[in-house]
Design an enzyme around this catalytic site. Structure first.
Site, PDB file in Angstrom:
ATOM      1  N   SER A 274       0.830  -1.202   0.000  1.00  0.00           N
ATOM      2  CA  SER A 274       0.000   0.000   0.000  1.00  0.00           C
ATOM      3  C   SER A 274       0.866   1.255   0.000  1.00  0.00           C
ATOM      4  O   SER A 274       0.592   2.225  -0.716  1.00  0.00           O
ATOM      5  CB  SER A 274      -0.929   0.000   1.223  1.00  0.00           C
ATOM      6  OG  SER A 274      -1.681   1.194   1.287  1.00  0.00           O
ATOM      7  N   TRP A 277       2.442   1.582  -3.405  1.00  0.00           N
ATOM      8  CA  TRP A 277       1.489   2.078  -4.403  1.00  0.00           C
ATOM      9  C   TRP A 277       1.525   3.603  -4.495  1.00  0.00           C
ATOM     10  O   TRP A 277       1.340   4.181  -5.569  1.00  0.00           O
ATOM     11  CB  TRP A 277       0.080   1.606  -4.047  1.00  0.00           C
ATOM     12  CG  TRP A 277      -0.992   2.182  -4.936  1.00  0.00           C
ATOM     13  CD1 TRP A 277      -1.394   1.702  -6.148  1.00  0.00           C
ATOM     14  CD2 TRP A 277      -1.797   3.336  -4.682  1.00  0.00           C
ATOM     15  NE1 TRP A 277      -2.400   2.489  -6.662  1.00  0.00           N
ATOM     16  CE2 TRP A 277      -2.663   3.504  -5.784  1.00  0.00           C
ATOM     17  CE3 TRP A 277      -1.873   4.246  -3.632  1.00  0.00           C
ATOM     18  CZ2 TRP A 277      -3.596   4.535  -5.865  1.00  0.00           C
ATOM     19  CZ3 TRP A 277      -2.791   5.285  -3.705  1.00  0.00           C
ATOM     20  CH2 TRP A 277      -3.642   5.419  -4.808  1.00  0.00           C
ATOM     21  N   HIS A 278       1.799   4.260  -3.364  1.00  0.00           N
ATOM     22  CA  HIS A 278       1.826   5.727  -3.350  1.00  0.00           C
ATOM     23  C   HIS A 278       3.033   6.288  -4.100  1.00  0.00           C
ATOM     24  O   HIS A 278       3.001   7.438  -4.548  1.00  0.00           O
ATOM     25  CB  HIS A 278       1.832   6.250  -1.910  1.00  0.00           C
ATOM     26  CG  HIS A 278       0.513   6.088  -1.216  1.00  0.00           C
ATOM     27  ND1 HIS A 278       0.105   4.903  -0.643  1.00  0.00           N
ATOM     28  CD2 HIS A 278      -0.504   6.965  -1.012  1.00  0.00           C
ATOM     29  CE1 HIS A 278      -1.096   5.061  -0.114  1.00  0.00           C
ATOM     30  NE2 HIS A 278      -1.488   6.294  -0.331  1.00  0.00           N
ATOM     31  N   GLY A 279       4.102   5.526  -4.200  1.00  0.00           N
ATOM     32  CA  GLY A 279       5.271   6.017  -4.919  1.00  0.00           C
ATOM     33  C   GLY A 279       6.559   5.413  -4.403  1.00  0.00           C
ATOM     34  O   GLY A 279       6.568   4.579  -3.492  1.00  0.00           O
TER      35      GLY A 279
END
Length: 446
Positions: A274, A277-279
């Site tokens: 997770s 996923w943000h970077g």
């Protein structure tokens, strides 16, 4: 049909205005996944290979854009909405592969599902079973839908442009100046408000715009800072993402079905993914890892965190209120502490902010407090009003099953007119304060 085509064209026009190249990726992913879905349904014997190849291609495309800087040190702009519609498409193909949904045969319905413009830039991450059913039927728009949608948009704009952007200026000013002690702690707590108002505000705007077009998008936030546990927090925060990871990563890994040790590993994997996923910034990974650890510890202390607080008498009711209030404060503090690496991005700055908590600097805090932490006092007052309004709205929503906007929409024009006047005054004072900086949506960058 014409109405749906117009909505698709409106979304594509939005892409052309914001990022013409992004439209190519949107159309490409839409067409590819549309035909793959049909292929999965028609060829069950070969569906596994087709499905695996498709998922690898979609995830690979996302990883390439997210992590190209990490591997090459060259900056690349992520195509608009790629992080969101990729997950939507993966979810759709997975459901078709599992045989739980039929492949969509109408390219217009499917193109609207992937590219409906209010949700494509920062969510909510829609589910095919809900949206494709709506798009397959005749879209009905009622006056109450428009009114409730407008209220949602107004409230979301207030949260974003009055509260989030002004508080963000204050947070950046102090933390970038090396705030210490209580000032640093307060700024981190304020950042919790910033990211909530920013992202929840955007999500509410997206849901409101969808409602104005007769389309019901899923709620993405449900008063997350009223959570009484970290588990409860993740049932309320970025619901579309947390449920996506639950259904398509956590459960396929085995969930909690293979013992507590495997459950803990699965939890850590999900939350680190997770964060990823943000970077590619290490701060996102740390943030995800912290929440994973929170949940692992909480699961082993579940008797403390999940004890039934329903009162059996008046005395018990009072104790339950106090206990839940303490839990909410503890959860808010834990979540706020976890936002530090998310805000900092890098490991060095993360350590610096955490280290600053332990320094006294009481005198500096009092001076900053007197000076409004670098923001005009009238702007802080307006921000405070927005915070209080949000608390009241959250408590009402919690009690009335999140039907506030539908309820208010049934009242007459007088209430709407009064609301517009009050809202306009607050917006003018809040937005045009001298420190205001029209920041982009935080989650729009993911």
């Amino acid at each position: 049909m014409i109405y749906k085509v117009l909505l698709i064209l409106a979304g594509w026009a939005f892409f052309i205005i914001c990022s013409p190249v992004s439209l190519l990726y949107l159309v490409g992913v839409t067409c590819y996944s549309f035909f793959v879905g049909i292929r999965l349904e028609k060829n069950p014997k070969k569906s596994k290979l087709i499905f695996v190849i498709s998922i690898i291609l979609l995830v690979g495309l996302l990883v390439c854009f997210k992590y190209v800087f990490f591997f090459t040190m060259e900056s690349v702009v992520i195509p608009l909405g790629l992080s969101y519609y990729t997950l939507m498409v993966i979810g759709y193909l997975t459901e078709v592969y599992r045989g739980k949904e039929n492949a969509e045969k109408d390219i217009v319905n499917y193109a609207l599902f992937v590219g409906f413009f209010p949700q494509v830039t920062a969510g909510p991450i829609g589910r095919s079973k809900d949206l494709l059913k709506q798009y397959g039927d005749k879209i009905k728009l009622t006056p109450d839908d428009v009114k409730s949608g407008l209220y949602m948009i107004a409230f979301g704009v207030m949260q974003k442009f009055i509260a989030a952007d002004n508080i963000r200026v204050m947070v950046d000013h102090n933390l970038n100046a090396g705030a210490e002690g209580l000032t640093s702690v307060v700024m981190v707590l304020c950042y919790s408000l910033v990211i909530y108002f920013d992202f929840a505000g955007y999500s509410l705007i997206a849901v409101g715009v969808g409602r104005c077009f007769g389309i019901r998008l899923m709620d993405n936030f449900r008063s997350p800072y009223l959570a009484t546990s970290i588990t409860d927090f993740w049932r309320r925060w970025h619901i579309s993402l947390s449920t996506w990871f639950r259904d398509y990563v956590y459960i396929p890994l085995g969930g909690n079905r293979k013992g507590s040790f495997r459950r803990d590993i699965n939890t850590m994997v999900v939350f680190i993914l997770s964060g990823a996923w943000h970077g590619s910034l290490i701060g996102y990974w740390i943030w995800g890892g912290i929440h994973g650890l929170y949940l692992v510890v909480e699961k082993h202390l579940k008797n403390i965190f999940t004890k039934d607080d329903k009162p059996k008498n008046d005395v018990g009711k009072d104790k339950g209120i106090v206990r839940n209030s303490i839990k909410r404060i503890v959860v808010f503090l834990l979540v706020s502490a976890a936002w530090v690496p998310f805000y900092a991005g890098g490991l060095k700055k993360t350590i610096e902010i955490y280290a600053s908590f332990g320094k006294p600097a009481v005198g500096a805090f009092l001076v900053n407090l007197k000076n409004g932490f670098g923001v005009k006092k009238e702007v802080l007052m307006i921000c405070g009003i927005v915070v209080l309004i949000t608390i009241v709205v959250s408590l009402y929503q919690e009690k009335h099953k999140y039907k506030l906007f539908e309820t208010v929409s049934k009242y007459g024009v007088a209430l709407f007119g009064f609301g517009v006047i009050v809202y306009t005054v607050m917006l003018l004072v809040g937005v045009y304060g001298s420190e205001y900086d029209a920041s982009t949506f935080i989650y729009g960058g993911f």
